[in-house]
Motif scaffolding. Structure first.
Motif, short mmCIF file in Angstrom:
data_model
loop_
_atom_site.label_atom_id
_atom_site.label_comp_id
_atom_site.label_asym_id
_atom_site.label_seq_id
_atom_site.Cartn_x
_atom_site.Cartn_y
_atom_site.Cartn_z
N GLY A 96 -5.27 3.75 9.00
CA GLY A 96 -4.38 3.76 10.16
C GLY A 96 -2.91 3.60 9.79
O GLY A 96 -2.03 4.14 10.47
N ARG A 97 -2.61 2.84 8.73
CA ARG A 97 -1.22 2.67 8.33
C ARG A 97 -0.61 3.98 7.83
O ARG A 97 0.55 4.27 8.09
N LEU A 98 -1.41 4.77 7.11
CA LEU A 98 -0.90 6.07 6.67
C LEU A 98 -0.74 7.02 7.84
O LEU A 98 0.22 7.79 7.91
N ILE A 99 -1.69 7.00 8.76
CA ILE A 99 -1.57 7.84 9.95
C ILE A 99 -0.31 7.45 10.73
O ILE A 99 0.47 8.32 11.16
N ASP A 100 -0.08 6.16 10.86
CA ASP A 100 1.12 5.69 11.56
C ASP A 100 2.39 6.11 10.81
O ASP A 100 3.42 6.37 11.43
N ALA A 101 2.32 6.18 9.46
CA ALA A 101 3.50 6.59 8.68
C ALA A 101 3.94 7.99 9.06
O ALA A 101 5.14 8.29 9.07
N TYR A 102 2.98 8.86 9.39
CA TYR A 102 3.34 10.22 9.79
C TYR A 102 4.07 10.23 11.14
O TYR A 102 4.85 11.14 11.42
N ALA A 103 3.81 9.25 11.97
CA ALA A 103 4.54 9.15 13.24
C ALA A 103 5.91 8.52 13.04
O ALA A 103 6.84 8.82 13.79
N ARG A 104 6.07 7.66 12.03
CA ARG A 104 7.30 6.89 11.85
C ARG A 104 8.33 7.56 10.95
O ARG A 104 9.53 7.41 11.17
N PHE A 105 7.87 8.27 9.92
CA PHE A 105 8.79 8.73 8.89
C PHE A 105 8.92 10.25 8.90
O PHE A 105 7.99 10.97 8.51
N ASP A 106 10.08 10.74 9.33
CA ASP A 106 10.32 12.18 9.37
C ASP A 106 10.35 12.79 7.98
O ASP A 106 10.18 14.01 7.83
N LYS A 107 10.59 11.98 6.96
CA LYS A 107 10.64 12.52 5.60
C LYS A 107 9.26 12.93 5.09
O LYS A 107 9.16 13.64 4.08
N LEU A 108 8.20 12.46 5.74
CA LEU A 108 6.86 12.99 5.46
C LEU A 108 6.75 14.33 6.19
O LEU A 108 6.85 14.37 7.42
N PRO A 109 6.54 15.44 5.48
CA PRO A 109 6.49 16.73 6.16
C PRO A 109 5.18 16.89 6.93
O PRO A 109 4.23 16.13 6.72
N PRO A 110 5.11 17.89 7.82
CA PRO A 110 3.90 18.11 8.61
C PRO A 110 2.81 18.81 7.78
O PRO A 110 2.41 19.94 8.05
N TYR A 111 2.36 18.11 6.76
CA TYR A 111 1.40 18.69 5.81
C TYR A 111 0.65 17.56 5.13
O TYR A 111 1.25 16.56 4.73
N LEU A 112 -0.67 17.70 5.01
CA LEU A 112 -1.48 16.72 4.30
C LEU A 112 -2.55 17.45 3.51
O LEU A 112 -3.27 18.29 4.04
N HIS A 113 -2.67 17.07 2.24
CA HIS A 113 -3.77 17.56 1.42
C HIS A 113 -4.78 16.42 1.30
O HIS A 113 -4.51 15.39 0.68
N ASP A 126 0.84 -1.19 0.00
CA ASP A 126 0.00 0.00 0.00
C ASP A 126 0.88 1.25 0.00
O ASP A 126 2.12 1.17 -0.06
N LEU A 127 0.25 2.42 0.07
CA LEU A 127 1.02 3.66 -0.01
C LEU A 127 1.97 3.81 1.17
O LEU A 127 3.11 4.27 1.00
N ALA A 128 1.54 3.44 2.36
CA ALA A 128 2.43 3.53 3.51
C ALA A 128 3.68 2.68 3.30
O ALA A 128 4.80 3.09 3.62
N GLY A 129 3.50 1.49 2.73
CA GLY A 129 4.65 0.64 2.44
C GLY A 129 5.54 1.23 1.37
O GLY A 129 6.78 1.14 1.45
#
Length: 448
Positions: A246-263, A217-220
């Motif tokens: 939930g996996r995408l939400i968890d990705a925001y907690a795990r991966f700093d390379k995801l910036p603090p922004y969501l569209h 999936d996208l989180a993976g």
């Protein structure tokens, strides 16, 4: 054939990506270089978008500019691609018989062949097939002119929202294998790209074959891309709330390379309107996902899409959208007045229960003013903070200024040498302006 190529692009980041790949395909196969204007081009391509209002009128207005060029230089080749081409097909040639090639979003990789066929064809060469897997397999080596690049990971949409033409113009969802996405990401990384934007009409519906078997999936996929050392930031667009899980939400907690922004497009705050739109979720479910996300990544900025004046929308239903805006505190938005797209279920609703144009406009202005007030507050609160910036270019105004974006997608202009383009630096925000921020480079970040 070879020579100069001019591309006019309408629409979303997916269209921008497709236009770049058209240029890559013609450069790689026939040595084309980009022209700065249609007057100096040997081939002119229009990449169209049918999502927003009056796309056909925009297309034919643009084609009207090139008719005189074709009259002066009959050897000039004119092509029309994208979603309007897919929707209108050969009907384009009836209004503009001087068009040589008409192709859909899924057949852009065939452009060199189509242009070659047009040299001996009695009429326009038309290719509106949906070979998405073939398209992905045939994509040329990407070329990057910026430290930021788009990367298409899937094509099409299977949601069939009642207002949207995308499933009809781009087909149903097809995801690229993880290995193919990674190969393109590595090519971009080697060219100096430091931020990648993963693209799809419904990008969090990504389900691509994984190197180890099964589907990812996208989180993976984000987990794989995050392992590339040269890529410092990963964004993705456009998302659908139904599959923001939930996996995408968890990705925001795990991966700093995801910036603090969501569209994350919501379209409306009214459950009744969302049901007529066939969006598949309620406003409460949307609120719940944002609440969970903010627990995983405190301080994250939320951007969205809105449609005002959807058929039958009452004032009370619109007020529910304003209430959602205040509850979420949206940072940015793409908001539009509803316009019927031919062939969609909502087009029939428009005939039965339309919202007057003046009401649509008034609601749009109120919505945009409300969101702008939240955005100004967020910008003001960023003053005196330190922000990590990817320097993307020289500032468009101001001698000696360079520019880059914050994690929450705000442009910052600050003094610094052009040699910093392509690097991440820390910047102290000194001023919040209406459409950007001003900052001061923190020298200690240069040693990092």
């Amino acid at each position: 054939m070879s020579g100069k190529l001019y591309i006019r692009t309408f629409g979303c980041q997916m269209n921008e990506y497709d236009s770049a790949r058209m240029a890559d395909a013609l450069r790689e196969s026939q040595g084309f270089t980009l022209a700065e204007s249609p007057e100096e081009a040997d081939v002119v391509l229009i990449n169209t978008c049918s999502v927003r209002e009056k796309p056909q009128e925009k297309l034919f207005s643009e084609l009207g500019r090139y008719k005189a060029l074709k009259r002066k230089r009959p050897e000039l080749k004119i092509g029309v691609g994208g979603c309007v081409a897919s929707q209108e097909g050969a009907a384009i040639s009836q209004r503009a018989p001087y068009v040589d090639v008409i192709f859909g979003p899924q057949t852009l990789h065939r452009l060199p062949e189509l242009l070659g066929q047009s040299a001996s064809a009695a009429g326009p060469v038309v290719d509106l097939a949906f070979p998405a897997e073939e398209k992905f397999a045939s994509l040329p080596t990407p070329s990057a002119a910026s430290p930021v690049a788009n990367l298409s990971v899937m094509e099409g949409c299977s949601k069939f929202c009642s207002f949207c033409v995308v499933p009809y113009t781009r087909g149903e969802e097809i995801s690229r294998p993880v290995a193919d996405v990674l190969a393109e990401a590595i090519q971009l990384e080697r060219q100096g790209v430091r931020e990648i934007n993963l693209l799809g009409q419904n990008v969090n519906g990504y389900r691509g074959p994984a190197p180890t078997g099964g589907l990812e999936d996208l989180a993976g996929l984000i987990r794989y891309v995050s392992k590339l050392e040269g890529i410092g930031r990963i964004r993705f667009t456009t998302s659908h709330p139904m599959e923001f899980d939930g996996r995408l939400i968890d990705a925001y907690a795990r991966f700093d390379k995801l910036p603090p922004y969501l569209h994350l497009p919501v379209q409306s705050g009214s459950d009744a309107v969302l049901a007529r739109m066939k969006r598949g979720y309620t406003a409460a479910e949307y609120r719940n996902k944002i609440e969970r996300l903010r627990k995983a990544r405190p301080g994250i900025s939320i951007a969205s899409d809105f449609i005002v004046g959807f058929p039958g929308e009452t004032e009370a239903e619109f007020e529910q959208t304003l209430a959602l805006v205040d509850d979420i505190g949206f940072d940015q938005s793409f908001s539009f007045m509803y316009s019927a797209r031919p062939g969609t279920p909502a087009a029939g609703m428009e005939d039965q229960d339309p919202v007057p144009q003046r009401v649509k406009l008034e609601r749009l202005q109120r919505l945009q003013a409300r969101i702008a007030s939240h955005a100004r507050r967020i910008s003001r609160n960023m003053v005196h903070s330190s922000q990590r910036i990817l320097v993307e270019r020289r500032a468009r105004r101001g001698e000696g200024l360079i520019a880059g974006r914050t994690g929450n997608n705000r442009w910052v202009n600050f003094d610094g040498p052009a040699s910093l383009i392509g690097r991440f630096v820390d910047v102290a925000i000194t001023e919040a302006l209406p459409n950007s921020l001003r900052g001061r480079l923190l020298p200690e970040s240069l040693a990092a």
